[in-house]
Design an enzyme around this catalytic site. Structure first.
Site, PDB file in Angstrom:
ATOM      1  N   GLU A  53       0.829  -1.212   0.000  1.00  0.00           N
ATOM      2  CA  GLU A  53       0.000   0.000   0.000  1.00  0.00           C
ATOM      3  C   GLU A  53       0.861   1.258   0.000  1.00  0.00           C
ATOM      4  OE1 GLU A  53      -1.883  -2.788   3.157  1.00  0.00           O
ATOM      5  OE2 GLU A  53       0.019  -2.577   2.094  1.00  0.00           O
ATOM      6  N   CYS A  85      -0.355   0.504   7.854  1.00  0.00           N
ATOM      7  CA  CYS A  85      -0.722   1.043   6.543  1.00  0.00           C
ATOM      8  C   CYS A  85      -2.083   1.739   6.531  1.00  0.00           C
ATOM      9  CB  CYS A  85      -0.726  -0.082   5.511  1.00  0.00           C
ATOM     10  SG  CYS A  85       0.888  -0.846   5.266  1.00  0.00           S
ATOM     11  N   ALA A 155       8.083 -37.963  -6.064  1.00  0.00           N
ATOM     12  CA  ALA A 155       8.108 -38.382  -7.461  1.00  0.00           C
ATOM     13  C   ALA A 155       7.985 -39.901  -7.472  1.00  0.00           C
ATOM     14  CB  ALA A 155       9.403 -37.944  -8.138  1.00  0.00           C
ATOM     15  N   SER A 169      16.754 -44.023  -7.508  1.00  0.00           N
ATOM     16  CA  SER A 169      15.604 -43.151  -7.758  1.00  0.00           C
ATOM     17  C   SER A 169      15.902 -42.041  -8.756  1.00  0.00           C
ATOM     18  CB  SER A 169      15.135 -42.518  -6.440  1.00  0.00           C
ATOM     19  OG  SER A 169      16.168 -41.746  -5.855  1.00  0.00           O
ATOM     20  N   ARG A 185      11.473 -24.978  -4.097  1.00  0.00           N
ATOM     21  CA  ARG A 185      12.519 -24.809  -3.072  1.00  0.00           C
ATOM     22  C   ARG A 185      12.867 -23.329  -2.894  1.00  0.00           C
ATOM     23  NH1 ARG A 185      17.281 -29.305  -4.237  1.00  0.00           N
ATOM     24  NH2 ARG A 185      16.064 -31.203  -3.799  1.00  0.00           N
ATOM     25  N   THR A 197      17.518 -40.569   3.119  1.00  0.00           N
ATOM     26  CA  THR A 197      17.728 -39.904   1.830  1.00  0.00           C
ATOM     27  C   THR A 197      19.160 -39.404   1.710  1.00  0.00           C
ATOM     28  OG1 THR A 197      15.404 -39.251   1.646  1.00  0.00           O
ATOM     29  CG2 THR A 197      16.994 -37.954   0.399  1.00  0.00           C
ATOM     30  N   ASP A 201      21.113 -40.921  -1.349  1.00  0.00           N
ATOM     31  CA  ASP A 201      21.214 -40.010  -2.503  1.00  0.00           C
ATOM     32  C   ASP A 201      22.267 -38.920  -2.351  1.00  0.00           C
ATOM     33  OD1 ASP A 201      19.127 -41.463  -3.566  1.00  0.00           O
ATOM     34  OD2 ASP A 201      17.582 -40.040  -2.937  1.00  0.00           O
TER      35      ASP A 201
END
Length: 362
Positions: A53, A85, A155, A169, A185, A197, A201
């Site tokens: 604003e 505001c 996924a 994967s 992200r 993970t 990975d």
């Protein structure tokens, strides 16, 4: 009404320019319209910067007098890092204010609307309200519950597998889907994975976009099994947080802290980090949104605890068909079909070779 919706769509477009940069504040856009022309516009750039604003009023100057102000969120009335505001809107002589949604912040919640009306300004509320609420869904939860809005991303193949039985994967989803995840992200405050993970990975958990911003990189690791050479511990513009329990060795805690890693210690719950306490702590740290990119076990734990607000499920045109291959959700799950969780406001769209299913659990 159609004219109001037209301008509100433009306001939402402005507000989205602040996506990923305003936390723990909401995304807000503002338009000042006079004689069917925009005389001032603005959006909230980042926390601590002028609110939308104020930006629009500064641009409009004297042209704001007698104009209509369009906002996706009720103007504030309280002092934070910046002045309120609503008084500025009143002093500028705005004739009419059109608001997408009431501010859920208990410090505001209708008070701005009331102040505007008491000053003689004509106020309309609820134009494109659904769209306005979805834009600030994370803020709306955080400001009331003081806990982050949790998005779970997975996924999977068409038969629901997130990896082979050997843990392979990369890559189940296509390139376009992976680029989309990096955009998500860039917009959230933290990315969460489990130690499984990390061990399988070895992800960086950074944002690979030009001008991207790395979120907090958070690992759930009840016994601090994370390797010293794990990529997530490498230098980045973002901080690494490891959530662990009383089972973690003191020497490992001290070693990681010396490397700049923030260690959060929680009481264990069935041998794991207590996720409710974990989310409460992150909320206290000012985190408004989280992206969970866990494996089957972490995903199942969040589902069993009822802690997921939204899912992003990328389905690839592949089949694995192995009963030993992990599915999207582990955990206890539901015994009876009538207890199954039904997604709300579900949408499906093509994402390159994949299909993205988006829906809400809360």
């Amino acid at each position: 009404m159609r004219e109001d919706e037209h301008w509100m769509k433009r306001v939402l477009g402005l507000a989205k320019k602040g996506r990923g940069r305003t936390s723990p504040n909401p995304m807000v856009g503002a338009l000042l319209v006079k004689n069917d022309k925009v005389v001032g516009k603005g959006y909230h750039l980042r926390a601590g910067a002028d609110h939308a604003e104020i930006v629009a009023l500064k641009e409009a100057g004297e042209e704001a007098r007698g104009a209509t102000l369009y906002l996706n969120l009720e103007p504030c009335v309280h002092h934070g890092k910046t002045p309120p505001c609503t008084p500025a809107v009143i002093q500028a002589g705005v004739r009419r204010v059109v608001i997408g949604m009431e501010d859920p912040n208990p410090l505001v919640k209708g008070k701005g609307i009331e102040a505007l009306r008491n000053s003689g300004i004509n106020v309309e509320v609820g134009v494109l309200e659904k769209e306005c609420r979805r834009l600030n869904e994370a803020f709306s939860k955080y400001i009331v519950e003081k806990r982050p809005f949790v998005i779970l991303k997975a996924a999977a193949t068409l038969d629901g597998k997130i990896a082979t039985r050997m843990g392979e994967s990369r890559w189940i989803s296509g390139e376009r889907s992976r680029r989309f995840v990096h955009r998500i992200r860039d917009q959230v405050d933290g990315v969460v994975v489990g130690i499984g993970t990390v061990l399988k990975d070895d992800p960086l958990l950074t944002v690979r976009l030009r001008k991207g911003r790395d979120p907090y990189r958070i690992v759930l690791d009840s016994r601090l099994r994370i390797p010293e050479e794990a990529k997530v511990l490498e230098n980045s513009s973002s901080k690494v947080i490891i959530a662990t329990t009383e089972m973690a060795p003191r020497e490992r805690i001290e070693s990681l802290e010396k490397r700049g890693v923030q260690i959060l210690i929680f009481d264990s719950k069935e041998g794991r980090v207590d996720l409710n306490a974990f989310l409460t702590r992150l909320g206290e740290m000012g985190m408004m949104s989280l992206l969970v990119e866990g494996g089957s076990r972490v995903n199942g734990a969040f589902l069993d605890e009822g802690l997921i607000d939204k899912v992003l499920l990328f389905l690839s045109p592949k089949l694995i068909g192995d009963r030993e291959a992990p599915g999207i959700f582990g955990g206890m799950g539901k015994k009876d079909l009538d207890e199954a969780i039904v997604l709300k406001e579900m949408e499906a769209r093509r994402m390159g070779e994949d299909i993205l299913i988006e829906g809400y659990l809360a």
